[in-house]
Design a protein around this motif. Structure first.
Motif, PDB file in Angstrom:
ATOM      1  N   LEU A 178      46.240  34.392  33.398  1.00 29.87           N
ATOM      2  CA  LEU A 178      47.005  34.331  34.639  1.00 29.87           C
ATOM      3  C   LEU A 178      47.690  35.662  34.928  1.00 29.87           C
ATOM      4  O   LEU A 178      47.688  36.141  36.068  1.00 29.87           O
ATOM      5  CB  LEU A 178      48.037  33.204  34.559  1.00 29.87           C
ATOM      6  N   GLU A 179      48.256  36.292  33.907  1.00 31.50           N
ATOM      7  CA  GLU A 179      48.979  37.541  34.149  1.00 31.50           C
ATOM      8  C   GLU A 179      48.062  38.704  34.518  1.00 31.50           C
ATOM      9  O   GLU A 179      48.535  39.754  34.967  1.00 31.50           O
ATOM     10  CB  GLU A 179      49.815  37.920  32.916  1.00 31.50           C
ATOM     11  N   ASP A 180      46.744  38.509  34.330  1.00 25.36           N
ATOM     12  CA  ASP A 180      45.786  39.565  34.660  1.00 25.36           C
ATOM     13  C   ASP A 180      45.087  39.353  36.002  1.00 25.36           C
ATOM     14  O   ASP A 180      44.165  40.104  36.343  1.00 25.36           O
ATOM     15  CB  ASP A 180      44.715  39.652  33.564  1.00 25.36           C
ATOM     16  N   VAL A 181      45.501  38.332  36.744  1.00 25.56           N
ATOM     17  CA  VAL A 181      44.806  37.980  37.982  1.00 25.56           C
ATOM     18  C   VAL A 181      44.704  39.153  38.946  1.00 25.56           C
ATOM     19  O   VAL A 181      43.637  39.411  39.513  1.00 25.56           O
ATOM     20  CB  VAL A 181      45.503  36.781  38.674  1.00 25.56           C
ATOM     21  N   VAL A 182      45.777  39.873  39.140  1.00 27.58           N
ATOM     22  CA  VAL A 182      45.769  40.950  40.133  1.00 27.58           C
ATOM     23  C   VAL A 182      44.938  42.133  39.656  1.00 27.58           C
ATOM     24  O   VAL A 182      44.002  42.575  40.331  1.00 27.58           O
ATOM     25  CB  VAL A 182      47.205  41.396  40.482  1.00 27.58           C
ATOM     26  N   GLU A 183      45.237  42.650  38.464  1.00 31.31           N
ATOM     27  CA  GLU A 183      44.599  43.877  37.996  1.00 31.31           C
ATOM     28  C   GLU A 183      43.148  43.664  37.577  1.00 31.31           C
ATOM     29  O   GLU A 183      42.281  44.500  37.872  1.00 31.31           O
ATOM     30  CB  GLU A 183      45.400  44.481  36.827  1.00 31.31           C
ATOM     31  N   LYS A 184      42.857  42.567  36.889  1.00 35.90           N
ATOM     32  CA  LYS A 184      41.508  42.344  36.362  1.00 35.90           C
ATOM     33  C   LYS A 184      40.691  41.370  37.210  1.00 35.90           C
ATOM     34  O   LYS A 184      39.515  41.160  36.930  1.00 35.90           O
ATOM     35  CB  LYS A 184      41.585  41.832  34.929  1.00 35.90           C
ATOM     36  N   GLY A 185      41.326  40.786  38.227  1.00 35.98           N
ATOM     37  CA  GLY A 185      40.638  39.850  39.102  1.00 35.98           C
ATOM     38  C   GLY A 185      40.545  40.344  40.530  1.00 35.98           C
ATOM     39  O   GLY A 185      39.517  40.859  40.962  1.00 35.98           O
TER      40      GLY A 185
END
Length: 381
Positions: free
Chosen positions: A353-360
């Motif tokens: 969830l914490e990677d949604v913006v950068e890795k998603g």
């Protein structure tokens, strides 16, 4: 709890927010998986009409930005409101959410008919407000919740929402076994249309055109006959008929000639536009047999330029679908019955969830070759 909050184009972040509690008719769901949709990516890049702004609330939810994002979700029931139907729902059940919302006004013919997808104010949980799937928990009205059979895993469950778009498109097309099909566009929805066709007729001949090599390879693996003119790629811009692009016209002619060759110069019975560019529509019109059908599935950012003379001369039928309505139960049963093979293979990456913006979101905004991303709470990985 943690949730992905959307503040407007270019501004999305994971924050701590209050955990929701149920009202009388709501179900609380602990989110397991939530897909990242192309619409989510588009919202990150541009403002779209039905999302609220910081000053203009959504007409259905009444919410302004920021809102919690995510609408392709699955999870388990963690709490039930006192008036929820306990004969249908219980704590611990695996479920998915049908996120479509409408105005529900007694004067709205679409809502009163149960077709919320064509309400003039239609929208979606996770795009317009009412919480979202990119969070640890969500509460939704019980009519939005569908129970997953035990043999359908939760990651596949998060594919049900976009798969419902494809299922609805195929259902509206009145596809029957033995018909030939062209799919323009090999992104998630195009691939899901392919899977739906194959779930009805595994031996059907399905042609697909797509500029991305990775997506072409994926479609081929799942049973499509791939068409592509590598010397003149299919243009992503609308052709101008008074001064046609030689590359676009060459590519259209090359692709349609391949289809005619495969179909004994008859053409395909059905075509689906999952690309949303004028060249794909015109390829479909050229490739259809006389009195064939074209189903428009992709949404558009501008007006299409279409050779309507082909529609007249070949007596073609053109129709469109918007999202879906009333198909979740039959689709979920079809998945449970094993009619869809390899759905999990279309999930290209699982992220926290914490990677949604950068890795998603940011990755998908520049790399259109990825098929489908899903993200999870980190403690579910």
């Amino acid at each position: 709890m943690r949730a992905v909050k959307y503040y407007g184009p270019g501004e999305m972040r994971v924050e701590e927010v209050p955990e929701p509690s149920v009202n009388d008719t709501q179900i609380k769901i602990k989110i397991a998986w939530c897909g990242i949709c192309g619409t989510d990516v588009h919202c990150y890049m541009h403002q779209i009409p039905f999302t609220p702004s910081t000053v203009e609330p959504n007409k259905v939810t009444g919410e302004t930005l920021p809102i919690i994002f995510g609408h392709e979700m699955s999870g388990t029931i963690s709490d039930l409101g006192p008036l929820v139907d306990k004969t249908r729902f219980s704590v611990g059940q695996k479920v998915v959410v049908e996120p479509t919302i409408g105005c529900m006004k007694p004067t709205c013919a679409a809502c009163q008919a149960g077709t919320l997808n064509i309400c003039p104010m239609t929208g979606s949980i996770g795009l317009c407000g009412f919480g979202g799937g990119l969070a640890e928990y969500i509460t939704v009205q019980q009519h939005c919740v569908h129970v997953l059979p035990p043999n359908v895993p939760l990651d596949v469950g998060a594919c049900i929402e976009p798969l419902a778009v494809a299922w609805y498109a195929v259902k509206r097309s009145e596809f029957t076994p033995g018909q030939t099909v062209l799919i323009c566009g090999g992104g998630p929805i195009g691939l899901f249309i392919l899977k739906c066709i194959k779930s009805i007729d595994p031996t059907s001949q399905v042609f697909l055109t797509e500029p991305s090599q990775i997506r072409r390879e994926t479609a081929s693996k799942h049973g499509a006959t791939i068409l592509n003119d590598y010397s003149a790629p299919l243009s992503t811009t609308a052709p101008t008929f008074s001064s046609p692009s030689s590359d676009t016209q060459t590519s259209l002619s090359y692709l349609s000639s391949q289809i005619l060759s495969y179909t004994n110069k008859i053409g395909v019975d059905l075509a689906f536009d999952a690309a949303g560019v004028s060249s794909s529509i015109n390829l479909a019109l050229q490739s259809l047999k006389t009195r064939g059908k074209l189903v428009a599935v992709a949404t558009w950012g501008n007006f299409a330029e279409v050779d309507l003379n082909l529609v007249l001369k070949k007596e073609l039928w053109i129709g469109g679908i918007y999202a879906y309505t009333g198909v979740h139960p039959e689709l979920i049963q079809a998945v449970a019955d094993g009619r869809f093979k390899g759905l999990d293979e279309l999930i290209t990456k699982r992220i926290k969830l914490e990677d949604v913006v950068e890795k998603g979101i940011k990755v998908l905004s520049v790399d259109k070759s990825e098929s489908k991303y899903q993200c999870s709470k980190c403690n579910n990985l």
